[in-house]
Design an enzyme around this catalytic site. Structure first.
Site, short mmCIF file in Angstrom:
data_model
loop_
_atom_site.label_atom_id
_atom_site.label_comp_id
_atom_site.label_asym_id
_atom_site.label_seq_id
_atom_site.Cartn_x
_atom_site.Cartn_y
_atom_site.Cartn_z
N GLY A 46 -31.98 20.40 -60.17
CA GLY A 46 -32.79 19.65 -59.21
C GLY A 46 -34.17 20.27 -59.13
N GLN A 51 -41.98 22.48 -54.93
CA GLN A 51 -41.87 23.61 -55.86
C GLN A 51 -42.94 23.62 -56.94
OE1 GLN A 51 -37.43 22.78 -56.45
NE2 GLN A 51 -37.53 24.98 -56.77
N CYS A 91 -32.12 29.12 -57.18
CA CYS A 91 -33.30 28.28 -57.01
C CYS A 91 -34.35 28.67 -58.04
CB CYS A 91 -33.87 28.46 -55.60
SG CYS A 91 -35.31 27.44 -55.27
N LEU A 92 -34.97 27.67 -58.66
CA LEU A 92 -35.99 27.95 -59.67
C LEU A 92 -37.19 28.69 -59.06
CD1 LEU A 92 -35.89 24.54 -61.59
CD2 LEU A 92 -34.97 26.74 -62.36
N HIS A 133 -30.05 21.13 -50.69
CA HIS A 133 -30.99 22.17 -51.14
C HIS A 133 -32.39 21.56 -51.36
CE1 HIS A 133 -31.84 25.81 -53.86
NE2 HIS A 133 -32.81 24.96 -54.19
N GLU A 134 -32.45 20.39 -52.01
CA GLU A 134 -33.75 19.77 -52.30
C GLU A 134 -34.42 19.23 -51.04
OE1 GLU A 134 -34.70 20.64 -55.00
OE2 GLU A 134 -32.86 20.88 -56.12
N HIS A 137 -36.20 21.95 -49.35
CA HIS A 137 -37.49 22.24 -49.97
C HIS A 137 -38.60 21.35 -49.40
CE1 HIS A 137 -36.91 25.23 -53.08
NE2 HIS A 137 -35.94 24.57 -53.68
O1 GNR Z 1 -30.97 24.64 -60.79
C1 GNR Z 1 -30.54 24.81 -59.63
N1 GNR Z 1 -29.25 25.14 -59.45
C2 GNR Z 1 -28.63 25.15 -58.21
C3 GNR Z 1 -27.37 25.74 -58.14
C4 GNR Z 1 -26.70 25.75 -56.93
C5 GNR Z 1 -27.27 25.19 -55.82
C6 GNR Z 1 -28.53 24.60 -55.88
C7 GNR Z 1 -29.20 24.58 -57.08
S1 GNR Z 1 -30.75 23.82 -57.16
C8 GNR Z 1 -31.47 24.71 -58.49
C9 GNR Z 1 -32.81 24.11 -58.88
C10 GNR Z 1 -33.75 24.23 -57.71
O2 GNR Z 1 -34.27 25.26 -57.37
N2 GNR Z 1 -33.96 23.15 -57.01
O3 GNR Z 1 -34.74 23.19 -55.93
NI NI Z 2 -34.62 25.22 -55.21
#
Ligand code: GNR
Ligand code: NI
Length: 168
Positions: A46, A51, A91-92, A133-134, A137
């Site tokens: 995601g 980001q 998270c990236l 999670h997104e 953000h």
């Molecule tokens: O690539 C991603 N893997 C992930 C693994 C577990 C829970 C959430 C994520 S999201 C993350 C990519 C990212 O940072 N999205 O904002």
């Molecule tokens: Ni993230």
């Protein structure tokens, strides 16, 4: 399409609250496609516009093994949450950090697609985690905000040190 630069914690822009998309034009479609390309390039499941330093409510997701089921979620909204589940998140924008977070197990949500059409969906498992999670953000929230202040401080120090080393 192009690969966009991903911001890293503690970049203050990750704390911006994104504004709703009002214009569903070619520029938006191109930006969303670049976000998808950036997400695939970084092997993420995601990516939120926050980001890449753009304060707009745009999210791309692909939780498929084959990486061939992209979803574009514009102006996403959670309608209801059910249950609780703990899972390990990464998270990236917080590279090399993986920690357990408690989230809702099931999510009902709606979002607009690249053309502005509204879609409503149910999610569970990894997709449910990823959507929560997104959406965080887009409101300037990171998964490490659910950890203790001490843990978060350790992570910040580690990433700041790595950024210094990368610059030297
Ligand atoms: O690539 C991603 N893997 C992930 C693994 C577990 C829970 C959430 C994520 S999201 C993350 C990519 C990212 O940072 N999205 O904002
Ligand atoms: Ni993230």
């Amino acid at each position: 399409m192009s690969i966009l630069d991903i911001l890293y914690y503690p970049d203050p822009k990750l704390r911006d609250c994104a504004k709703p998309v009002e214009l569903f034009d070619q520029q938006l479609a191109e930006f969303a496609d670049s976000m998808l390309e950036t997400m695939y390039h970084s092997s993420g499941i995601g990516l939120a516009a926050t980001q890449v330093g753009v304060a707009k409510r745009v999210v791309v997701i692909d939780v498929s093994e084959e990486r061939d089921q992209p979803q574009f979620l514009i102006n996403p909204e959670i309608l209801s949450l059910e249950g609780e589940e703990v899972s390990e998140e990464g998270c990236l924008s917080v590279p090399s950090v993986y920690e357990k977070v408690t989230r809702a197990e099931r999510v009902r949500f709606r979002a607009q697609d690249k053309s502005g059409d509204m879609v409503e969906m149910d999610a569970e498992g990894l997709l449910a985690v990823c959507i929560q999670h997104e959406l965080d953000h887009l409101d300037g929230k990171l998964f490490i905000d659910y950890l203790s202040g001490l843990k978060r401080q350790r992570i910040r120090k580690k990433l700041e040190k790595e950024a210094r080393l990368a610059q030297a």
